[in-house]
Each structure stands twice: as structure tokens, then as C-alpha cells.
Write an enzyme that holds these catalytic residues in place. Structure first.
Site, PDB file in Angstrom:
ATOM      1  N   GLU A 103       1.058  -1.312  -0.107  1.00  0.00           N
ATOM      2  CA  GLU A 103      -0.043   0.158  -0.092  1.00  0.00           C
ATOM      3  C   GLU A 103       0.848   1.349   0.046  1.00  0.00           C
ATOM      4  O   GLU A 103       1.879   1.323   0.371  1.00  0.00           O
ATOM      5  CB  GLU A 103      -0.783   0.007   1.446  1.00  0.00           C
ATOM      6  CG  GLU A 103      -2.089  -0.662   1.355  1.00  0.00           C
ATOM      7  CD  GLU A 103      -3.225   0.276   0.611  1.00  0.00           C
ATOM      8  OE1 GLU A 103      -2.615   1.435  -0.358  1.00  0.00           O
ATOM      9  OE2 GLU A 103      -4.451   0.173   0.900  1.00  0.00           O
ATOM     10  N   ASP A 107      -4.084   4.989   6.758  1.00  0.00           N
ATOM     11  CA  ASP A 107      -4.560   6.013   7.370  1.00  0.00           C
ATOM     12  C   ASP A 107      -5.717   5.665   8.636  1.00  0.00           C
ATOM     13  O   ASP A 107      -5.173   5.250   9.728  1.00  0.00           O
ATOM     14  CB  ASP A 107      -5.334   6.995   6.295  1.00  0.00           C
ATOM     15  CG  ASP A 107      -5.767   8.158   6.947  1.00  0.00           C
ATOM     16  OD1 ASP A 107      -5.893   8.360   8.116  1.00  0.00           O
ATOM     17  OD2 ASP A 107      -6.094   9.012   6.101  1.00  0.00           O
TER      18      ASP A 107
END
Ligand code: PRP
Length: 183
Positions: A103, A107
Site C-alpha cells: 500500500e 490512514d
């Protein structure tokens, strides 16, 4: 939304091209050692991880397969919608494989958590998660990535694959976009 040019819209460079390259090399070495003698299935989570993935795979000295999937949770905004959609799935059989999910950023952690849960049902030998950036969020129960490039504060970053409304993915550095661009 106000988009002009990188010169006008980027508040400051958080990580330069050189800093990124050097950190990617380090992670590549760590993963090369981890998967020595194995043949991991490297999976890129499009679109944000495209540059990190291709750089990382080239820094790894082991056999591997590569595949590309697409997940989406942010719909042209600055906040997670909380809903993850798998837009494009992997076509490679994961059974008995060491799967490495790559990735650009973690978050809220919802995307990786969703993907790990989904792929775990396909009986892989292991699942390893890697993200270039790990945003420091104040949620103790958030999903923990196995390897990350840099921890970052809660700022809106673009570049090296990361976008704002699809702008600025192509910047060779990671920078913070000015608030006036999205307010
Ligand atoms: C971004 C990023 C991660 C995810 C991280 O993807 O690339 O996949 O959000 O956020 P989370 O930890 O809160 O789930 P996005 O949906 O913006 O798609 P993109 O990669 O195509 O830009």
C-alpha cells in the site's frame, strides 16, 4: 477545490526523491531476507501504491509473482468514506502462498484490514502488509501494518502515487498540499 501547479500548491516537501529511494532500498532488503528461498506473491493495491510497488519489487532479490488489485475508500475527498470497495480482485490463486500486500499509505486502516480479512479466507501461507507511509492517528485499535517506510503526522500528503482528487500522483517526492487547495 483549487489546483494550480505543484510550485504553488505544495506547502513543503516531506520526503525527497532520495529519502524515498533510500528507505525503499532498506525495506526491499528486509523483505528479501524474509522471503529468501521463497516465492512471495507481491500484490499492489492500485492506484496509490503503483510507484512504491514497482520500486520495492526491484529492490527485492528473490523470486516473486506480481499482481495488481484495486481498492477504493476515498471518493475525491480528504476523508475516508469508511466503506472499502474491491474494484479489481487478484486473479492468482493464493492458497499456500506468502502474500505481500503493498500500500502507499495506511490512514484509518480500513482498507488493509478489509483486504487482509478477505485474503485470509483464501488460505494463504502468510499475509504480510507493507505501506510506504503510516499516518499517526489517535486510534489504539487501528490495524497495524507489518512494515512501513515512514511514520507521518496527520497531514494531507500527495506525490509518489498519493493523490488529491487524482492530482499530483506523479510528483517524485511526497509533499504536503496547502489547505487552500481543498478547503
Ligand atoms: C487510499 C490509499 C489506501 C487507502 C488508505 O486509497 O491508497 O489504499 O486510501 O486509507 P485507509 O487506511 O483509511 O483505508 P484510495 O481509496 O484513495 O484509492 P487510490 O489508491 O486509487 O488513490
Amino acid at each position: 477545490m483549487l489546483i494550480r501547479s505543484a510550485k504553488e500548491d505544495i506547502k513543503y516537501v516531506m520526503f525527497s526523491r532520495e529519502q524515498i529511494a533510500s528507505r525503499v532500498r532498506e525495506i526491499g532488503q528486509i523483505l528479501s531476507e524474509k522471503f529468501q528461498g521463497e516465492r512471495p506473491l507481491m500484490i499492489c493495491v492500485l492506484r496509490g501504491a503503483a510507484f512504491f510497488f514497482t520500486d520495492l519489487c526491484r529492490e527485492m532479490d528473490c523470486l516473486m509473482d506480481m499482481d495488481f488489485i484495486s481498492a477504493s475508500s476515498y471518493f475525491n475527498g480528504t476523508k475516508s468514506s469508511g466503506v472499502v470497495r474491491l474494484v479489481k480482485d487478484s486473479s492468482i490463486d493464493m492458497e499456500g502462498r506468502h502474500v505481500v500486500l503493498v500500500e502507499d499509505i495506511i490512514d484509518s486502516g480500513l482498507t488493509l484490514e478489509y483486504l487482509v480479512k478477505l485474503f485470509a479466507t483464501r488460505n494463504p501461507k502468510s499475509i504480510t502488509t507493507v505501506a510506504m507511509l503510516d499516518k499517526e492517528v489517535d486510534k489504539p485499535e487501528r490495524f497495524c501494518v507489518d512494515y512501513y517506510g515512514f511514520k507521518i503526522p496527520d497531514e494531507f500528503v500527495v506525490g509518489y502515487g498519493l493523490d488529491y482528487a487524482d492530482y499530483y500522483r506523479n510528483l517524485p517526492y511526497i509533499g504536503v498540499i496547502k489547505e487552500e487547495c481543498y478547503q
